[in-house]
Write an enzyme that holds these catalytic residues in place. Structure first.
Site, PDB file in Angstrom:
ATOM      1  N   CYS A 111       0.861  -1.183   0.000  1.00  0.00           N
ATOM      2  CA  CYS A 111       0.000   0.000   0.000  1.00  0.00           C
ATOM      3  C   CYS A 111       0.897   1.232   0.000  1.00  0.00           C
ATOM      4  CB  CYS A 111      -0.899  -0.010   1.231  1.00  0.00           C
ATOM      5  SG  CYS A 111       0.035   0.057   2.784  1.00  0.00           S
ATOM      6  N   HIS A 142       4.010   1.668  11.601  1.00  0.00           N
ATOM      7  CA  HIS A 142       2.892   1.417  12.514  1.00  0.00           C
ATOM      8  C   HIS A 142       2.633   2.572  13.471  1.00  0.00           C
ATOM      9  CE1 HIS A 142       4.936  -2.451  11.519  1.00  0.00           C
ATOM     10  NE2 HIS A 142       3.716  -2.735  11.142  1.00  0.00           N
ATOM     11  N   GLU A 187       0.664  -0.747  16.237  1.00  0.00           N
ATOM     12  CA  GLU A 187      -0.199   0.393  15.908  1.00  0.00           C
ATOM     13  C   GLU A 187      -1.094   0.771  17.089  1.00  0.00           C
ATOM     14  OE1 GLU A 187      -3.917   1.612  13.070  1.00  0.00           O
ATOM     15  OE2 GLU A 187      -2.521   0.132  12.244  1.00  0.00           O
ATOM     16  N   SER A 234       1.573  -9.919  10.727  1.00  0.00           N
ATOM     17  CA  SER A 234       0.928  -8.847   9.958  1.00  0.00           C
ATOM     18  C   SER A 234      -0.578  -8.914  10.164  1.00  0.00           C
ATOM     19  CB  SER A 234       1.257  -9.005   8.462  1.00  0.00           C
ATOM     20  OG  SER A 234       0.380  -8.238   7.667  1.00  0.00           O
TER      21      SER A 234
END
Length: 324
Positions: free
Chosen positions: A22, A85, A137, A234
Site C-alpha cells: 500500500c 505502525h 499500531e 501482519s
C-alpha cells in the site's frame, strides 16, 4: 516422450487486485532506502519498518539496523527511523532528549487516527479504540494520550461488557488494519448500547485494507484454496485469511514465501486464489506462482476490484534525494 505440460494437472490462479504494498508501506520502505542513500549506513530503525521478514532482511543487507528500543542505539549522529505502525508520543520525546536525528515513517492514515484521538481527548470525550492488544499500531495510538484515557475493545464480547465512565460522552476510533466485517459488528453493539457514541469523521480502516478484503471476498467463493502472502505478525494479512474463509473458500493459508507452502494442502485443487498483505512485496507473489507452475499447468486470471492511485509525501529531509 511425455509432454510435461500435459502431465501436469491444470490450475487456474485467480490473482487478486489490488494486493501487496500500500502507499504507507511503500513510503516507509522508501524512507529507509533514501536515508541509507543520503546518510550512508548504518541507519537505525525502531521496530520492523513493516511486518515482512523479506523486506526487513533486504533492508538489513543494505545497512539498516533494526532495534526494539532507542537505548539499543549507540550515541552519535546516525539517523533513527520510526516504523510505519506509529509510535507512542514518548518515543520522539525520548529521541529528542537524546539529541537523536529521527525520521518518522508512520503511515499518514495511522497519523490521522492519532490526531482523531487527540482531538477527542481535547474535547473531553472518553475514547474507545477497536483493535488488537499488543499490536504496534495500537500501542502507538494509545500512547498518544495519558494512560487510562483510551479503552481497548478487541471483540464483540468486549463491546457487550464494556462499562464506560460516562456512557453519554463516548467516541470510537479503530486500528487501520482490521476486518471490516468484525469491526462493523463491534461498532453495531457499541451504537446499540451507547446511541450517542461519536464515529470517526472518515472511516479509520484504511483504503488498502478495505480494497484487499473486498477483492478477497469476490474471488473466495470461486476458489478451492487461497494463499495470502504475508507474515504471521501482519494484522492485515491475518484478516485477509479470515475474510477468505468466511467468504466461502474451503482452505486459506497464510504463507510467507514459496518454501513455506505445505503442498499436501493443495492436492487436487483446480482453482487457487492468491492475494498479498499490504507489507508483502510482489516478488514473493511471483515466487509462489512459479512454485505452483512447477507442479501445475497454470493459467493466471487477474481479478481487479479497485484502482489505487494514492501516494504519500516523503519527509522534507528526503525529498531532494528522492528527486535526484
Amino acid at each position: 516422450m511425455v509432454d510435461q505440460a500435459a502431465a501436469k494437472p491444470k490450475l487456474t490462479v485467480l490473482l487478486c487486485a489490488p494486493r501487496g504494498f500500500c502507499a504507507g508501506v511503500d513510503r516507509a520502505i522508501q524512507i529507509v532506502e533514501l536515508a541509507l542513500e543520503k546518510y550512508g549506513p548504518p541507519v537505525y530503525v525502531r521496530h520492523e519498518i513493516v511486518h515482512n521478514k523479506f523486506v526487513v532482511e533486504s533492508l538489513r543487507a543494505k545497512g539498516a539496523v533494526f532495534v526494539e528500543e532507542l537505548d539499543e542505539i549507540p550515541e552519535g549522529d546516525r539517523p533513527v527511523i520510526f516504523s510505519a505502525h506509529g509510535v507512542p508520543k514518548s518515543v520522539p520525546a525520548d529521541a529528542t532528549a537524546r539529541n537523536m536525528f529521527f525520521l518518522d515513517a508512520t503511515c499518514p492514515l495511522v497519523s490521522k487516527v492519532h490526531k482523531e484521538a487527540q482531538l477527542h481527548h481535547k474535547r473531553g470525550h472518553d475514547i474507545v479504540l477497536i483493535g488488537h492488544a499488543g499490536h504496534p499500531e495500537v500501542i502507538g495510538t494509545m500512547g498518544q494520550l495519558p494512560d487510562g484515557t483510551v479503552s481497548l475493545i478487541e471483540t464483540e464480547e468486549d463491546a457487550r461488557t464494556f462499562q464506560p465512565k460516562d456512557p453519554d460522552n463516548l467516541a470510537w476510533i479503530t486500528q487501520t488494519t482490521l476486518s471490516i466485517d468484525d469491526t462493523s459488528a463491534i461498532v453495531a453493539i457499541l451504537k446499540e448500547r451507547f446511541p450517542s457514541i461519536l464515529a470517526p469523521h472518515k472511516d479509520d480502516i484504511c483504503y488498502a485494507t478495505t480494497n484487499r478484503q473486498e477483492a478477497v471476498k469476490k474471488v473466495a467463493p470461486r476458489a478451492d484454496a487461497m494463499i495470502v502472502v504475508g507474515a504471521p505478525n501482519s494484522s492485515n494479512s491475518q484478516r485477509l485469511r479470515e475474510v477468505a474463509e468466511r467468504a466461502g473458500c474451503p482452505h486459506a493459508a497464510l504463507v510467507q514465501r514459496a518454501s513455506d507452502i505445505d503442498w499436501s494442502d493443495f492436492e487436487g485443487i483446480s482453482t487457487l486464489a492468491i492475494t498479498a498483505g499490504a507489507s508483502a512485496p510482489e516478488v514473493l507473489v511471483e515466487e509462489i506462482i512459479e512454485a505452483f507452475a512447477s507442479r501445475f499447468d497454470v493459467t493466471v486470471e487477474t481479478v481487479r476490484t479497485a484502482e489505487e492511485t494514492i501516494a504519500f509525501n516523503l519527509p522534507r529531509e528526503l525529498r531532494v534525494t528522492a528527486a535526484e
